[in-house]
Design an enzyme around this catalytic site. Sequence first.
Site, PDB file in Angstrom:
ATOM      1  N   ASP A  78      36.384  66.491  18.645  1.00 16.30           N
ATOM      2  CA  ASP A  78      36.540  67.558  17.652  1.00 16.30           C
ATOM      3  C   ASP A  78      37.608  68.561  18.077  1.00 16.30           C
ATOM      4  OD1 ASP A  78      34.578  66.417  16.120  1.00 16.30           O
ATOM      5  OD2 ASP A  78      33.022  67.868  16.619  1.00 16.30           O
ATOM      6  N   ASP A 104      39.748  60.570  11.346  1.00 14.97           N
ATOM      7  CA  ASP A 104      40.972  61.120  11.933  1.00 14.97           C
ATOM      8  C   ASP A 104      42.159  60.962  10.986  1.00 14.97           C
ATOM      9  OD1 ASP A 104      41.210  58.389  12.076  1.00 14.97           O
ATOM     10  OD2 ASP A 104      41.914  58.324  14.138  1.00 14.97           O
TER      11      ASP A 104
END
Length: 212
Positions: A78, A104
């Site tokens: 993250d 992503d």
Amino acid sequence: MGTATVAAAAGWAATAYRLRMRTRQLARAHRDPVTGLLTRTGFEAAAARTLTKANAVGLLDLDGFKPINDTHGHHTGDRVLRTIARRLDAELGTTAITGRLGGDELAFVARLSDLDQLDRLLSALTAPITLPDLGRPLHVGVSLGITTVTTPAPPLNEALDGADLAMYEAKTHRVGWRIYTPQPIELPQQTVHPAFPHYNVSSFVPEKMPKR
């Protein structure tokens, strides 16, 4: 002030408070909590409104991100995503629309100054990421696909489909970025590409996208 007036004022205050809270909830719903970028819903709404002012729709994903998640955990993953998101916003500027479509995969709608900006963007996004609690910097690659936007602007979903094809080509050939031009553009030497008016077309080579 009479009882009725006080009650009415209290009612208006309560209504105003609920509206403010609802506005904040909607804003949070349109912002990804990890990266701070727009969510898919927020991105699609904002991008559709600004597409006519842009000359590029971009789609990118991170190469080598999964091993970071697997090795260092999702908390570190993250933080990597947040770093990439901040770099994306910094490089594209405040007029660009940026979003996280999922995982992503990030997207943007922007007006690029020239194609060299794509090289600068990739350099910024792929620079080593240093996190204080890790003993060594982390490295991620980026595969970036661009759809050029000319007049009239295409529907957003078509532009994203073209960017996805270009991203697939970039990832397949490990070349960083590729451009998809929706319609073949034949221009004489030493003229400009309509999506990039300050860029000489002799340096611009539209990429042919493979069928998927």
